[in-house]
Design a protein around this motif. Sequence first.
Motif, PDB file in Angstrom:
ATOM      1  N   LEU A 132       0.824  -1.214   0.000  1.00  0.00           N
ATOM      2  CA  LEU A 132       0.000   0.000   0.000  1.00  0.00           C
ATOM      3  C   LEU A 132       0.857   1.262   0.000  1.00  0.00           C
ATOM      4  N   LEU A 133       1.948   1.244   0.772  1.00  0.00           N
ATOM      5  CA  LEU A 133       2.822   2.413   0.834  1.00  0.00           C
ATOM      6  C   LEU A 133       3.473   2.679  -0.521  1.00  0.00           C
ATOM      7  N   ALA A 134       3.975   1.635  -1.166  1.00  0.00           N
ATOM      8  CA  ALA A 134       4.600   1.802  -2.479  1.00  0.00           C
ATOM      9  C   ALA A 134       3.586   2.275  -3.500  1.00  0.00           C
TER      10      ALA A 134
ATOM     11  N   GLY B  87      11.507 -10.877   4.965  1.00  0.00           N
ATOM     12  CA  GLY B  87      12.070  -9.614   4.494  1.00  0.00           C
ATOM     13  C   GLY B  87      12.102  -9.523   2.986  1.00  0.00           C
ATOM     14  N   ALA B  88      12.486 -10.624   2.326  1.00  0.00           N
ATOM     15  CA  ALA B  88      12.510 -10.636   0.867  1.00  0.00           C
ATOM     16  C   ALA B  88      11.100 -10.492   0.303  1.00  0.00           C
ATOM     17  N   LEU B  89      10.143 -11.163   0.917  1.00  0.00           N
ATOM     18  CA  LEU B  89       8.763 -11.073   0.443  1.00  0.00           C
ATOM     19  C   LEU B  89       8.242  -9.645   0.550  1.00  0.00           C
ATOM     20  N   ILE B  90       8.511  -8.984   1.658  1.00  0.00           N
ATOM     21  CA  ILE B  90       8.067  -7.597   1.836  1.00  0.00           C
ATOM     22  C   ILE B  90       8.712  -6.693   0.785  1.00  0.00           C
ATOM     23  N   ALA B  91      10.018  -6.895   0.531  1.00  0.00           N
ATOM     24  CA  ALA B  91      10.713  -6.073  -0.474  1.00  0.00           C
ATOM     25  C   ALA B  91      10.114  -6.279  -1.859  1.00  0.00           C
ATOM     26  N   PHE B  92       9.804  -7.516  -2.210  1.00  0.00           N
ATOM     27  CA  PHE B  92       9.245  -7.785  -3.530  1.00  0.00           C
ATOM     28  C   PHE B  92       7.797  -7.295  -3.632  1.00  0.00           C
ATOM     29  N   ARG B  93       7.076  -7.258  -2.510  1.00  0.00           N
ATOM     30  CA  ARG B  93       5.728  -6.673  -2.525  1.00  0.00           C
ATOM     31  C   ARG B  93       5.805  -5.173  -2.787  1.00  0.00           C
ATOM     32  N   VAL B  94       6.858  -4.521  -2.314  1.00  0.00           N
ATOM     33  CA  VAL B  94       7.047  -3.101  -2.613  1.00  0.00           C
ATOM     34  C   VAL B  94       7.214  -2.908  -4.117  1.00  0.00           C
ATOM     35  N   LEU B  95       7.990  -3.797  -4.756  1.00  0.00           N
ATOM     36  CA  LEU B  95       8.135  -3.727  -6.217  1.00  0.00           C
ATOM     37  C   LEU B  95       6.780  -3.904  -6.895  1.00  0.00           C
ATOM     38  N   GLN B  96       5.978  -4.837  -6.413  1.00  0.00           N
ATOM     39  CA  GLN B  96       4.624  -4.998  -6.944  1.00  0.00           C
ATOM     40  C   GLN B  96       3.837  -3.694  -6.818  1.00  0.00           C
TER      41      GLN B  96
ATOM     42  N   LEU C 247       6.987  16.302  -2.043  1.00  0.00           N
ATOM     43  CA  LEU C 247       5.945  16.580  -1.053  1.00  0.00           C
ATOM     44  C   LEU C 247       4.823  15.551  -1.107  1.00  0.00           C
ATOM     45  N   LEU C 248       4.349  15.236  -2.318  1.00  0.00           N
ATOM     46  CA  LEU C 248       3.154  14.407  -2.453  1.00  0.00           C
ATOM     47  C   LEU C 248       3.409  12.934  -2.130  1.00  0.00           C
ATOM     48  N   SER C 249       4.466  12.352  -2.688  1.00  0.00           N
ATOM     49  CA  SER C 249       4.700  10.924  -2.476  1.00  0.00           C
ATOM     50  C   SER C 249       4.925  10.578  -1.005  1.00  0.00           C
ATOM     51  N   PRO C 250       5.834  11.278  -0.298  1.00  0.00           N
ATOM     52  CA  PRO C 250       5.955  10.996   1.140  1.00  0.00           C
ATOM     53  C   PRO C 250       4.683  11.327   1.907  1.00  0.00           C
ATOM     54  N   GLY C 251       3.954  12.351   1.465  1.00  0.00           N
ATOM     55  CA  GLY C 251       2.712  12.709   2.143  1.00  0.00           C
ATOM     56  C   GLY C 251       1.677  11.607   2.051  1.00  0.00           C
ATOM     57  N   LEU C 252       1.506  11.053   0.847  1.00  0.00           N
ATOM     58  CA  LEU C 252       0.559   9.953   0.679  1.00  0.00           C
ATOM     59  C   LEU C 252       1.009   8.724   1.449  1.00  0.00           C
ATOM     60  N   ALA C 253       2.313   8.421   1.409  1.00  0.00           N
ATOM     61  CA  ALA C 253       2.826   7.263   2.140  1.00  0.00           C
ATOM     62  C   ALA C 253       2.632   7.434   3.639  1.00  0.00           C
ATOM     63  N   ALA C 254       2.872   8.636   4.146  1.00  0.00           N
ATOM     64  CA  ALA C 254       2.675   8.887   5.579  1.00  0.00           C
ATOM     65  C   ALA C 254       1.199   8.763   5.960  1.00  0.00           C
ATOM     66  N   LEU C 255       0.328   9.234   5.079  1.00  0.00           N
ATOM     67  CA  LEU C 255      -1.102   9.129   5.352  1.00  0.00           C
ATOM     68  C   LEU C 255      -1.529   7.664   5.425  1.00  0.00           C
ATOM     69  N   VAL C 256      -1.058   6.853   4.480  1.00  0.00           N
ATOM     70  CA  VAL C 256      -1.378   5.430   4.493  1.00  0.00           C
ATOM     71  C   VAL C 256      -0.776   4.760   5.724  1.00  0.00           C
ATOM     72  N   ALA C 257       0.453   5.151   6.093  1.00  0.00           N
ATOM     73  CA  ALA C 257       1.089   4.569   7.274  1.00  0.00           C
ATOM     74  C   ALA C 257       0.277   4.876   8.528  1.00  0.00           C
ATOM     75  N   GLY C 258      -0.239   6.083   8.617  1.00  0.00           N
ATOM     76  CA  GLY C 258      -1.048   6.439   9.773  1.00  0.00           C
ATOM     77  C   GLY C 258      -2.371   5.709   9.832  1.00  0.00           C
ATOM     78  N   LEU C 259      -2.921   5.382   8.676  1.00  0.00           N
ATOM     79  CA  LEU C 259      -4.232   4.732   8.626  1.00  0.00           C
ATOM     80  C   LEU C 259      -4.143   3.213   8.634  1.00  0.00           C
ATOM     81  N   ALA C 260      -3.133   2.667   7.960  1.00  0.00           N
ATOM     82  CA  ALA C 260      -3.133   1.223   7.720  1.00  0.00           C
ATOM     83  C   ALA C 260      -1.968   0.471   8.330  1.00  0.00           C
ATOM     84  N   SER C 261      -0.939   1.157   8.814  1.00  0.00           N
ATOM     85  CA  SER C 261       0.234   0.448   9.317  1.00  0.00           C
ATOM     86  C   SER C 261      -0.093  -0.335  10.574  1.00  0.00           C
TER      87      SER C 261
END
Length: 487
Positions: A55-57, A99-108, A204-218
Amino acid sequence: MRELGRPVLLSAAVVICGAVMTILDSTIVNVAIERLAVVYDARLSTIQWVSTGYLLALAAVIGLAGWAVDRFGTRRVFMTAVAAFALGSLLCGLAWSAGALIAFRVLQGLGGGLVMPVGMTILARAAGQDRMGRVMALVGVPMLLAPAIGPVLGGALLDSASWRLIFFINLPVAALALVLAARVLPRGGGEERGAPLDVLGLALLSPGLAALVAGLASPAGGALAHGVWLVLGVVLIAAFVVHALRTPHPLIDVRIFRDRVVAAATATTLLFGAAFFGSLLLLALYFQLARDLSALQTGAVLAAQGVGAMLTMPIAGKLTDRVGAGSVVRVGVALVLVGTLPFAFVAEDVPGWMLVCGLFLRGAGMGATLMPAMAAAYAAVPEVAVARAASALEIVQRAGATLGIALLAAILQHGLTVRVPGFHGTLSTVEDASPAVRSALADPLTAAAGHTFTWALILTALTLFPALLLPRRREQPDPLQAAQDLA
């Protein structure tokens, strides 16, 4: 009214393959989280990053879609995104550690975040303003069915085969999408309109969206940490809006929201996405925990929503192109309200057939709400702004869904904490409980679910306010006025 025609239908087939692949993958993986924790001997809080990292990626790259399409063309960007998603799927299936699975999910996620906004751009340019309602309805049916099919398919693969197939199953769909895209989508395009990348806007936008998702879904951190991420996300996104209003070539041109129709359609999409997609989590938990249905039975019951949407989407699409989105969306919201009522007053003695009828009405209402509202926004945007508008609308829709899931899950968990003395667990704790504990939790869970569905009902009702501002008849955008608004 122009017929859709073969070129539009082929473009829709390309988009459907890409969209279904990414949506289906998300729901299948969610079902497999507990199994993956066992396979890799990892804590549940760790393995949940398989979903959260994706979701973050995804959130981080959505904003890039408009610029990339204008710079490189829809064909090249779409095929690159699908290829990245396929490569990530292959690597996830071969992953040797958590760890590898999480990294490859980021690529997805990096590939998946571009698929939908670029796909919507392909549809908008192929169909034109006068056919957006029908083409959105066409792609909307499989996009709605995918979340319902995902848990059933994922459960079947986990029970009868290998967990690795939940990732490998994406590969033939991705191959089909790439073959169709290579044959159907026009070559070139984009370079002649290429604008410089808005580096500050991206920062501004990409970290902002990632932070918003982290706050809601992490899954990590307590209330304070989530609050910090949310505040950071809101501040960065607000700073991006200020920046976008001052720069001639912003990453996403927020000035499109000056148009009344675009603003109303966006607000409708945000509120409806929060109410409808947030309650999907509630429905799955309610039927499995309070009604004691299996994952397969729950998927079969929830399919009633897909049936309702399949019946209304084609009709709603034609009516949107013929008379405008306003009346169609308002009827759709009303149907969702009526369909949610049985769940807002759930009790053990509520017959199952009544709940299934409610699901059918919810699906029918969804088919007449979300896609017509988005079609109204695309129809009001000039063609030159479609790519960046697609990014903005995709951000809003995903933000609404993520916000709704986080909000309603928090309300449900709080309801359980209040109704069950000494209960301080999470929703995953409830799902993992023994049969005896789950039986004891059935009544309080039913009461908590009813209270939470009441909030979903309120969110749905709020959707009526922006829906009232949608046009009651189909309007053609004024190119001169649109150009002035974007100037």
